[in-house]
Design a protein around this motif. Structure first.
Motif, PDB file in Angstrom:
ATOM      1  N   PRO A 304      30.854  41.558  37.790  1.00  0.00           N
ATOM      2  CA  PRO A 304      31.323  40.163  37.830  1.00  0.00           C
ATOM      3  C   PRO A 304      32.618  40.058  38.624  1.00  0.00           C
ATOM      4  O   PRO A 304      33.342  41.050  38.795  1.00  0.00           O
ATOM      5  CB  PRO A 304      31.529  39.813  36.353  1.00  0.00           C
ATOM      6  CG  PRO A 304      31.703  41.118  35.657  1.00  0.00           C
ATOM      7  CD  PRO A 304      30.871  42.105  36.410  1.00  0.00           C
ATOM      8  N   PRO A 305      32.937  38.850  39.123  1.00  0.00           N
ATOM      9  CA  PRO A 305      34.118  38.678  39.987  1.00  0.00           C
ATOM     10  C   PRO A 305      35.426  39.134  39.339  1.00  0.00           C
ATOM     11  O   PRO A 305      36.337  39.583  40.046  1.00  0.00           O
ATOM     12  CB  PRO A 305      34.138  37.166  40.256  1.00  0.00           C
ATOM     13  CG  PRO A 305      32.736  36.717  40.049  1.00  0.00           C
ATOM     14  CD  PRO A 305      32.178  37.599  38.981  1.00  0.00           C
ATOM     15  N   GLU A 306      35.526  39.030  38.002  1.00  0.00           N
ATOM     16  CA  GLU A 306      36.773  39.426  37.358  1.00  0.00           C
ATOM     17  C   GLU A 306      37.011  40.934  37.418  1.00  0.00           C
ATOM     18  O   GLU A 306      38.151  41.392  37.272  1.00  0.00           O
ATOM     19  CB  GLU A 306      36.819  38.957  35.903  1.00  0.00           C
ATOM     20  CG  GLU A 306      35.688  39.453  35.035  1.00  0.00           C
ATOM     21  CD  GLU A 306      34.529  38.472  34.966  1.00  0.00           C
ATOM     22  OE1 GLU A 306      33.791  38.510  33.968  1.00  0.00           O
ATOM     23  OE2 GLU A 306      34.374  37.669  35.910  1.00  0.00           O
ATOM     24  N   ASN A 307      35.942  41.719  37.643  1.00  0.00           N
ATOM     25  CA  ASN A 307      36.101  43.165  37.810  1.00  0.00           C
ATOM     26  C   ASN A 307      36.253  43.467  39.303  1.00  0.00           C
ATOM     27  O   ASN A 307      35.387  44.060  39.937  1.00  0.00           O
ATOM     28  CB  ASN A 307      34.922  43.924  37.222  1.00  0.00           C
ATOM     29  CG  ASN A 307      34.808  43.787  35.728  1.00  0.00           C
ATOM     30  OD1 ASN A 307      33.735  43.474  35.198  1.00  0.00           O
ATOM     31  ND2 ASN A 307      35.901  44.003  35.025  1.00  0.00           N
ATOM     32  N   ARG A 308      37.384  43.056  39.830  1.00  0.00           N
ATOM     33  CA  ARG A 308      37.635  43.182  41.263  1.00  0.00           C
ATOM     34  C   ARG A 308      37.649  44.645  41.687  1.00  0.00           C
ATOM     35  O   ARG A 308      38.215  45.497  40.987  1.00  0.00           O
ATOM     36  CB  ARG A 308      38.972  42.523  41.601  1.00  0.00           C
ATOM     37  CG  ARG A 308      39.290  42.513  43.082  1.00  0.00           C
ATOM     38  CD  ARG A 308      40.577  41.753  43.350  1.00  0.00           C
ATOM     39  NE  ARG A 308      40.972  41.868  44.738  1.00  0.00           N
ATOM     40  CZ  ARG A 308      42.085  41.359  45.238  1.00  0.00           C
ATOM     41  NH1 ARG A 308      42.910  40.697  44.435  1.00  0.00           N
ATOM     42  NH2 ARG A 308      42.384  41.513  46.522  1.00  0.00           N
ATOM     43  N   VAL A 309      37.025  44.928  42.824  1.00  0.00           N
ATOM     44  CA  VAL A 309      36.934  46.288  43.352  1.00  0.00           C
ATOM     45  C   VAL A 309      37.884  46.414  44.539  1.00  0.00           C
ATOM     46  O   VAL A 309      37.837  45.611  45.479  1.00  0.00           O
ATOM     47  CB  VAL A 309      35.496  46.614  43.785  1.00  0.00           C
ATOM     48  CG1 VAL A 309      35.418  48.039  44.354  1.00  0.00           C
ATOM     49  CG2 VAL A 309      34.528  46.449  42.611  1.00  0.00           C
TER      50      VAL A 309
END
Length: 325
Positions: A304-309
């Motif tokens: 998901p976007p909140e788990n930015r890579v």
């Protein structure tokens, strides 16, 4: 105007053994393998027309005296450098400046010291900056933290940092251009979307002190193994070692991990990571993961976007003054 740029860091192995409670009391001391990364704390320092002190960070402060300043790191850095009035200081972070597991609080201290010393006409060594930051955070403010973050931020690059009763020794680990490129392709940071205070995790008393010391000894041994793997270029085995380190680290305190973090780590492994660990004291921040070069795109597509890579990019300079050049 003076502008300093100071990197945060990624610790591959050895975290926790840099605390004085281990490094100065257990035979052999502590050791970490860490690398500064190209995510920065920028600090600006400028004269004011009046005699007030103005700070701009996540909040604004304007005071008449140093003692009135709420930002404890800046307050003590001003005291250490003898700057007492008529100054404006701004800090800007590429990543959240607290609770990410990247040593960002210590990078702030190092960066503020560097800019203030330049402001008063002094060029100081990385060793001086790191020692000064440790004195502020550990000796003056009593934070229950270790000493690796300050040295990693001040020196930059990849280092073996050793800790013992006599002090701290920084030993650079030379990396070929090919190895740097491989590391930057194969290692990624994954944001957990949780932050936590390192002090709150590190100050939690262990359930079994003997077990904690045994685990820290194992973590120190893993740091020695990590150095060998890096020097030989065996990044796949290094990734697997991170997995072993994470399993040992999780037992240090019930605050290190939780159901959400365990679930996220399992997801990272399912997506193709061959190993990883939560950075910093635990409880949140970033996971460091290793995998084949196409792992990063899979993480971006599936998480998901909140788990930015974030790609791992190595900083080779440490804290430096970028203006005036």
């Amino acid at each position: 105007m003076i502008i300093s740029r100071t990197p945060v860091r990624v610790s591959f192995c050895g975290g926790g053994t840099d605390l004085d409670s281990f490094a100065k009391k257990v035979e052999g001391g502590g050791m970490v393998i860490s690398v500064a990364i190209a995510k920065y704390i920028h600090v600006t320092v400028n004269d004011r027309f009046d005699s007030k002190i103005r700070l701009s960070y996540s909040k604004l402060e304007t005071t008449n005296t140093v003692e009135e300043i709420e930002h404890d790191l800046v307050r003590e850095a001003l005291k250490a450098t003898g700057v007492s009035n008529g100054i404006e200081i701004t800090t800007i972070a590429d990543i959240p400046s607290r609770g990410t597991g990247l040593g960002s609080s210590s990078a702030v201290t190092v960066g503020v010291l560097n800019a203030l010393y330049k402001h008063i006409g002094r060029d100081v060594s990385p060793e001086h900056l790191a020692k000064g930051a440790c004195e502020i955070e550990i000796d003056k403010l009593g934070e229950p933290i270790g000493r690796q973050d300050q040295y990693a931020a001040a020196f930059g690059g990849m280092n073996r940092i050793s800790f013992n009763p006599d002090g701290v020794e920084v030993s650079p680990i030379a990396l070929s251009r090919d190895l740097v490129e491989r590391m930057e392709r194969e290692f990624s940071l994954v944001y957990t979307n949780n932050t936590r205070s390192a002090s709150s995790v590190l100050s939690e008393p262990p359930l079994d002190q003997g077990d904690k010391i045994a685990r820290l000894r194992a973590i120190r041994d893993q740091a020695a193994e990590a150095e060998k793997l890096i020097r030989s270029g065996d990044l796949k085995s290094l990734g697997a070692l991170l997995h072993e380190t994470w399993n040992v680290k999780r037992g240090l305190s019930p605050l290190v991990s939780n159901d959400y973090l365990d679930s996220l780590y399992s997801r990272l492994i399912d997506l193709g990571a061959n190993g990883g660990k939560l950075l910093g004291a635990g409880g949140g921040g970033f996971f460091l993961v290793h995998g084949p070069p196409d792992l990063r795109s899979r993480l971006v597509d599936d998480l998901p976007p909140e788990n930015r890579v974030i790609p791992l990019k190595i900083d080779h300079d440490g804290s430096r003054i970028i203006h005036p050049k």
